[in-house]
Design a protein around this motif. Structure first.
Motif, PDB file in Angstrom:
ATOM      1  N   GLY A   1       0.807  -1.214   0.000  1.00 17.72           N
ATOM      2  CA  GLY A   1       0.000   0.000   0.000  1.00 17.72           C
ATOM      3  C   GLY A   1       0.839   1.263   0.000  1.00 17.72           C
ATOM      4  N   VAL A   2       0.250   2.330   0.534  1.00 19.19           N
ATOM      5  CA  VAL A   2       0.930   3.618   0.620  1.00 19.19           C
ATOM      6  C   VAL A   2       0.976   4.064   2.074  1.00 19.19           C
ATOM      7  N   LEU A   3       1.963   4.893   2.382  1.00 21.49           N
ATOM      8  CA  LEU A   3       2.160   5.353   3.756  1.00 21.49           C
ATOM      9  C   LEU A   3       1.329   6.584   4.086  1.00 21.49           C
ATOM     10  N   ASP A   4       0.908   7.295   3.039  1.00 22.98           N
ATOM     11  CA  ASP A   4       0.091   8.489   3.229  1.00 22.98           C
ATOM     12  C   ASP A   4      -0.878   8.612   2.062  1.00 22.98           C
ATOM     13  N   LEU A   5      -1.840   9.490   2.196  1.00 24.47           N
ATOM     14  CA  LEU A   5      -2.823   9.701   1.136  1.00 24.47           C
ATOM     15  C   LEU A   5      -2.652  11.122   0.614  1.00 24.47           C
ATOM     16  N   ARG A   6      -2.112  11.249  -0.589  1.00 23.33           N
ATOM     17  CA  ARG A   6      -1.854  12.563  -1.173  1.00 23.33           C
ATOM     18  C   ARG A   6      -2.909  12.952  -2.195  1.00 23.33           C
ATOM     19  N   GLU A   7      -3.602  11.972  -2.724  1.00 25.51           N
ATOM     20  CA  GLU A   7      -4.653  12.233  -3.710  1.00 25.51           C
ATOM     21  C   GLU A   7      -5.683  11.128  -3.584  1.00 25.51           C
ATOM     22  N   VAL A   8      -6.956  11.515  -3.545  1.00 26.03           N
ATOM     23  CA  VAL A   8      -8.054  10.566  -3.398  1.00 26.03           C
ATOM     24  C   VAL A   8      -9.072  10.873  -4.497  1.00 26.03           C
ATOM     25  N   LEU A   9      -9.273   9.909  -5.403  1.00 24.46           N
ATOM     26  CA  LEU A   9     -10.158  10.098  -6.548  1.00 24.46           C
ATOM     27  C   LEU A   9     -11.177   8.967  -6.634  1.00 24.46           C
ATOM     28  N   ALA A  10     -12.432   9.269  -6.429  1.00 21.66           N
ATOM     29  CA  ALA A  10     -13.488   8.283  -6.631  1.00 21.66           C
ATOM     30  C   ALA A  10     -13.726   8.155  -8.132  1.00 21.66           C
ATOM     31  N   VAL A  11     -13.835   6.938  -8.616  1.00 22.16           N
ATOM     32  CA  VAL A  11     -14.108   6.722 -10.037  1.00 22.16           C
ATOM     33  C   VAL A  11     -15.593   6.418 -10.160  1.00 22.16           C
ATOM     34  N   ARG A  12     -16.293   7.377 -10.758  1.00 22.31           N
ATOM     35  CA  ARG A  12     -17.761   7.307 -10.821  1.00 22.31           C
ATOM     36  C   ARG A  12     -18.259   7.323 -12.263  1.00 22.31           C
ATOM     37  N   PRO A  13     -19.500   6.894 -12.483  1.00 22.63           N
ATOM     38  CA  PRO A  13     -20.064   6.985 -13.832  1.00 22.63           C
ATOM     39  C   PRO A  13     -20.078   8.438 -14.310  1.00 22.63           C
ATOM     40  N   LEU A  14     -19.746   8.616 -15.562  1.00 21.80           N
ATOM     41  CA  LEU A  14     -19.740   9.943 -16.171  1.00 21.80           C
ATOM     42  C   LEU A  14     -21.184  10.391 -16.373  1.00 21.80           C
ATOM     43  N   PRO A  15     -21.580  11.504 -15.771  1.00 18.17           N
ATOM     44  CA  PRO A  15     -22.969  11.965 -15.910  1.00 18.17           C
ATOM     45  C   PRO A  15     -23.343  12.190 -17.377  1.00 18.17           C
ATOM     46  N   GLY A  16     -24.501  11.683 -17.755  1.00 18.53           N
ATOM     47  CA  GLY A  16     -25.005  11.905 -19.112  1.00 18.53           C
ATOM     48  C   GLY A  16     -24.396  11.008 -20.167  1.00 18.53           C
ATOM     49  N   PHE A  17     -23.545  10.085 -19.793  1.00 20.12           N
ATOM     50  CA  PHE A  17     -22.905   9.189 -20.767  1.00 20.12           C
ATOM     51  C   PHE A  17     -23.862   8.059 -21.083  1.00 20.12           C
ATOM     52  N   ASP A  18     -24.315   7.992 -22.350  1.00 22.52           N
ATOM     53  CA  ASP A  18     -25.320   6.990 -22.695  1.00 22.52           C
ATOM     54  C   ASP A  18     -24.805   5.903 -23.636  1.00 22.52           C
ATOM     55  N   HIS A  19     -23.552   5.942 -24.015  1.00 18.45           N
ATOM     56  CA  HIS A  19     -22.919   4.942 -24.882  1.00 18.45           C
ATOM     57  C   HIS A  19     -23.518   4.895 -26.285  1.00 18.45           C
ATOM     58  N   ALA A  20     -24.417   5.770 -26.612  1.00 16.19           N
ATOM     59  CA  ALA A  20     -25.024   5.758 -27.941  1.00 16.19           C
ATOM     60  C   ALA A  20     -24.291   6.755 -28.843  1.00 16.19           C
ATOM     61  N   PRO A  21     -23.815   6.293 -30.007  1.00 14.40           N
ATOM     62  CA  PRO A  21     -23.132   7.225 -30.909  1.00 14.40           C
ATOM     63  C   PRO A  21     -24.112   8.227 -31.513  1.00 14.40           C
ATOM     64  N   THR A  22     -23.591   9.356 -31.892  1.00 13.95           N
ATOM     65  CA  THR A  22     -24.392  10.365 -32.572  1.00 13.95           C
ATOM     66  C   THR A  22     -24.706   9.858 -33.975  1.00 13.95           C
ATOM     67  N   ALA A  23     -25.934  10.035 -34.412  1.00 14.51           N
ATOM     68  CA  ALA A  23     -26.342   9.575 -35.740  1.00 14.51           C
ATOM     69  C   ALA A  23     -25.638  10.387 -36.824  1.00 14.51           C
ATOM     70  N   PRO A  24     -25.177   9.738 -37.898  1.00  8.69           N
ATOM     71  CA  PRO A  24     -24.577  10.470 -39.007  1.00  8.69           C
ATOM     72  C   PRO A  24     -25.586  11.463 -39.600  1.00  8.69           C
ATOM     73  N   ALA A  25     -25.089  12.531 -40.188  1.00  5.06           N
ATOM     74  CA  ALA A  25     -25.949  13.579 -40.746  1.00  5.06           C
ATOM     75  C   ALA A  25     -26.918  13.044 -41.788  1.00  5.06           C
ATOM     76  N   GLU A  26     -26.456  12.097 -42.632  1.00  6.31           N
ATOM     77  CA  GLU A  26     -27.327  11.550 -43.669  1.00  6.31           C
ATOM     78  C   GLU A  26     -28.496  10.780 -43.061  1.00  6.31           C
ATOM     79  N   ALA A  27     -28.232  10.039 -42.022  1.00  2.29           N
ATOM     80  CA  ALA A  27     -29.301   9.261 -41.381  1.00  2.29           C
ATOM     81  C   ALA A  27     -30.304  10.194 -40.714  1.00  2.29           C
TER      82      ALA A  27
END
Length: 154
Positions: A125-151
């Motif tokens: 492990g580590v002897l001290d905590l210098r940075e603490v970052l929670a890894v959370r779901p990205l708000p608004g991320f829907d995994h759906a690609p943007t539709a091409p302009a032609e479609a």
């Protein structure tokens, strides 16, 4: 996010490369990606101008950070800086940076306020905590690609 195997680092300080790949191993563990598919963010950052250092600084530039943010965002994840471990949700994975017993800046993963995974074989492990970052779901991320302009017109 927690069903993935714990991934160990494969590059260590002193292996002919100044910096180990503990950050990449932690990200691989969180995302479930194979380690060989996760960039060595710190080394890439140095290649693009970050300072090459192994001293007590958590970060020695912004290029590695931008690359890691992009990688996580593509996975629908985002690191959120916390003041302390107790600010994390009980079951979320938290990236923690600090000085290792080997005297170098190191990254590990905490969960529930305790060390959950140290990618170094020592598991010290580590002897001290210098940075603490929670890894959370990205708000608004829907995994759906943007539709091409032609479609969209069609």
């Amino acid at each position: 996010m927690t069903d993935h195997p714990k991934i160990d680092q494969t590059i260590f300080v002193g292996d002919g490369r100044r910096l180990g790949n503990c950050v990449a191993a932690c990200i691989a563990t969180i995302t479930g990606d194979p380690l060989d598919r996760v960039p060595h963010f710190i080394e890439f950052g140095i290649a693009y101008g970050d300072t090459d250092t192994t001293d007590a600084d958590v970060s020695s530039g912004n290029n590695w950070w931008a690359m890691m943010l992009g990688y996580l965002a593509a996975k629908g994840l985002w690191p959120v800086e916390l003041e302390q471990l107790t600010d994390a949700d009980a079951h979320e994975l938290v990236l923690v940076a600090g000085i290792s017993p080997r005297g170098v800046v190191h990254q590990v993963i905490y969960r529930g306020g305790r060390l959950w995974h140290d990618p170094h074989p020592s598991r010290a492990g580590v002897l001290d905590l210098r940075e603490v970052l929670a890894v959370r779901p990205l708000p608004g991320f829907d995994h759906a690609p943007t539709a091409p302009a032609e479609a969209a017109r069609g």
